[in-house]
Design an enzyme around this catalytic site. Structure first.
Site, mmCIF file in Angstrom:
data_model
loop_
_atom_site.group_PDB
_atom_site.id
_atom_site.type_symbol
_atom_site.label_atom_id
_atom_site.label_comp_id
_atom_site.label_asym_id
_atom_site.label_seq_id
_atom_site.Cartn_x
_atom_site.Cartn_y
_atom_site.Cartn_z
ATOM 1 N N SER A 66 91.686 -3.774 -22.476
ATOM 2 C CA SER A 66 92.244 -4.824 -23.334
ATOM 3 C C SER A 66 93.693 -4.625 -23.748
ATOM 4 O O SER A 66 94.312 -5.555 -24.257
ATOM 5 C CB SER A 66 91.381 -4.989 -24.585
ATOM 6 O OG SER A 66 90.131 -5.525 -24.251
ATOM 7 N N LYS A 74 96.067 -7.032 -34.524
ATOM 8 C CA LYS A 74 95.093 -7.718 -33.685
ATOM 9 C C LYS A 74 93.881 -8.047 -34.553
ATOM 10 O O LYS A 74 93.417 -7.200 -35.332
ATOM 11 C CB LYS A 74 94.701 -6.828 -32.503
ATOM 12 C CG LYS A 74 93.699 -7.452 -31.543
ATOM 13 C CD LYS A 74 93.407 -6.493 -30.382
ATOM 14 C CE LYS A 74 92.330 -7.040 -29.464
ATOM 15 N NZ LYS A 74 92.013 -6.110 -28.346
ATOM 16 N N SER A 111 91.389 -8.291 -24.098
ATOM 17 C CA SER A 111 91.217 -9.070 -25.303
ATOM 18 C C SER A 111 92.450 -9.121 -26.197
ATOM 19 O O SER A 111 92.513 -9.898 -27.148
ATOM 20 C CB SER A 111 90.041 -8.532 -26.116
ATOM 21 O OG SER A 111 90.283 -7.199 -26.564
#
Length: 504
Positions: A174, A74, A150
């Site tokens: 997230s 990520k 996210s």
């Protein structure tokens, strides 16, 4: 190995295939890259290519539980030496780490072949993934909808068949939010279970945890075994499990005391599908022999939400100052990010201390709650994945905010306390679709989203389970029991099912 076989495997299966000589790491990387090429323009899950790094990794012997399995990081917090950590921002180009984050070292030590980074909203600040720097990420179940945030890029990459498991992190939901929207399994570990080092001791005062989004419970358990444990200088050490999580996961969870609620903790609407998801799961749990009843911890959800949002404002302000010290300038950040930073800079140190003191109240109340119950069941999110752009400011409103922030008026108004009601409204508006996830973050407890419900329109929706601090094994045992009772692994978007069938 062909695409159909690749899509039929979780990360554990792929690692076993490599170990048995049925596939090579080079073949698996080729399949992952080919699938990314097919879906990238449609869903935009990957924001940074790292094929050269992956090819270099394949020149060395691979070892570990996931040896040879393609993998994506990520693009926030997960530093890879020599590769910018962009954090979804145009300003990210200024930060090129010189050493790997601890989690990246552990992923590499586990034999995962890292070939890219997934898309995130700017600074990881939203429950949708729509950064101006890289464009929005769409949901593989319906491209008109968000994949969440996210870790939206991570979830979209897994749901679109690029990889069976991807790295993620969770500071306010997230991992769990995009897992719910994309029909995947997502576990947020307890605070401190996985090190945030060496660049940071704790992220967002400990609200953020590192983990993965996957298609199977066993992949997540094996990944947690790989990631768990302290680094030198960590602020505290969480007791290790007596046995590996991948073994503990196989144990029967026993007869659990389950509390459930479908009410939004901030008083906002909850979609009928989210309510149905919890009610159907509660019935399934009863059928499995658990004791289930409606109950909630004695926590004022509005106060918790406000304390989360005020902390978040302060973290944005600090992140912007750090970026500017590295050479970034204000114009490289999105308007809303700058607005949040201005609100954060208006907060006093006393206000921050007061907010953090409240976290103890939340943790104590939840701790007492878990003396009576083993797990707490709620919707993961308040409804199915939302359409792109829902809730975005109108162009005129955005222009006004830009003017107020650039002129310094916004910060002045915030310092004078004029914006109190506005901040409360922002808290409510920003969390109305995702009001259930922040409790685990502020209390440091583990929580997971389990893909047990599909709507009448065929969209996935997860349900959330929380447990007491350090009880990841219990959650994994329950998740495994539910996975066997109501399997989800083979539920994929129709277009991907068709692609797999055509590739046989």
């Amino acid at each position: 190995m062909k695409l159909a076989q690749y899509l039929a495997c979780d990360a554990t299966d792929l690692a076993h295939a490599v170990a048995r000589g049925e596939a090579t790491p080079q073949q698996l990387l080729g399949l992952a890259l080919d699938q990314q090429a097919r879906v990238q323009a449609r869903f935009n899950p990957v924001c940074r290519a790292m094929e050269p790094q992956a090819r270099a990794q394949l020149q060395r012997p691979l070892a570990g539980p996931f040896a040879g399995v393609p993998f994506l990081l990520k693009d926030i917090l997960q530093d890879y030496a020599g590769v910018p950590t962009g954090s979804g921002s145009r300003a990210g180009r200024h930060y090129v780490p010189q050493q790997h984050a601890a989690v990246v070292r552990r992923y590499l030590a586990g034999g995962l072949v890292i070939f890219g980074k997934t898309n995130v909203p700017e600074l990881g600040l939203k429950a949708v993934t729509d950064p101006q720097a890289h464009g929005r990420t769409s949901n593989p179940w319906d491209g008109r909808l968000t994949a969440g945030g996210s870790s939206g890029g991570a979830a979209a990459a897994v749901a679109a068949g690029i990889v069976p498991m991807a790295a993620a992190n969770d500071g306010g939901g997230s991992i769990r939010i995009p897992a719910s929207y994309c029909g995947l399994f997502g576990l947020r570990p307890s605070r401190g279970r996985v090190s945030c080092g060496p660049a940071q001791g704790e992220v967002w005062f400990g609200a953020s945890s590192e983990g993965v989004i996957s298609r199977s419970v066993r992949d997540t358990a094996r990944a947690l075994d790989l990631l768990s444990g302290p680094e030198p200088g960590d602020p505290f050490v969480v007791a290790a499990p007596q046995r590996p999580f991948q073994n503990l996961m196989l144990d029967d969870p026993g007869r659990l005391r389950v509390a459930f609620s479908t009410a939004s903790p901030i008083g906002t609407p909850v979609d009928a599908e989210a309510v149905a998801a919890v009610q159907q799961t509660a019935q399934l749990l009863q059928d499995l022999g658990h004791d289930v009843e409606a109950a909630e911890p004695r926590i004022d959800g509005r106060v918790l939400a406000a304390s989360f949002v005020e902390m978040y404002f302060g973290q944005v302000a600090a992140a912007l100052e750090t970026a500017r010290a590295m050479g970034a300038h204000a114009g490289e950040f999105e308007v809303l990010t700058r607005v949040l930073g201005a609100l954060g800079r208006a907060n006093s140190a006393a206000s921050v201390v007061r907010i953090l003191a409240l976290w103890n109240d939340f943790a104590r109340a939840l701790g007492y709650f878990f003396e009576r119950y083993d797990v707490y069941l709620t919707p993961t999110v308040a409804g199915p994945a939302v359409p792109h752009g829902r809730g975005d400011p109108a162009p005129g409103e955005l222009a006004l905010l830009d003017l107020l922030e650039r002129s310094g008026v916004l910060r002045l108004l915030a310092r004078l306390g004029v914006l109190g009601s506005t901040i409360d409204r922002m808290a409510r508006d920003s969390l109305q679709h995702v009001p259930f996830t922040q409790l685990a973050n502020l209390t440091g407890t583990p929580a997971m989203s389990v893909p047990l419900h599909w709507t009448a329109a065929g969209l996935p929706m997860g349900v959330q389970f929380g447990a007491a601090f350090g009880q990841e094994a219990l959650l994994l045992q329950l998740a495994r029991q539910l996975e066997l009772a109501r399997p989800w692994f083979d539920r994929r978007p129709a277009w991907l099912q068709e692609a797999a069938a055509a590739a046989r």
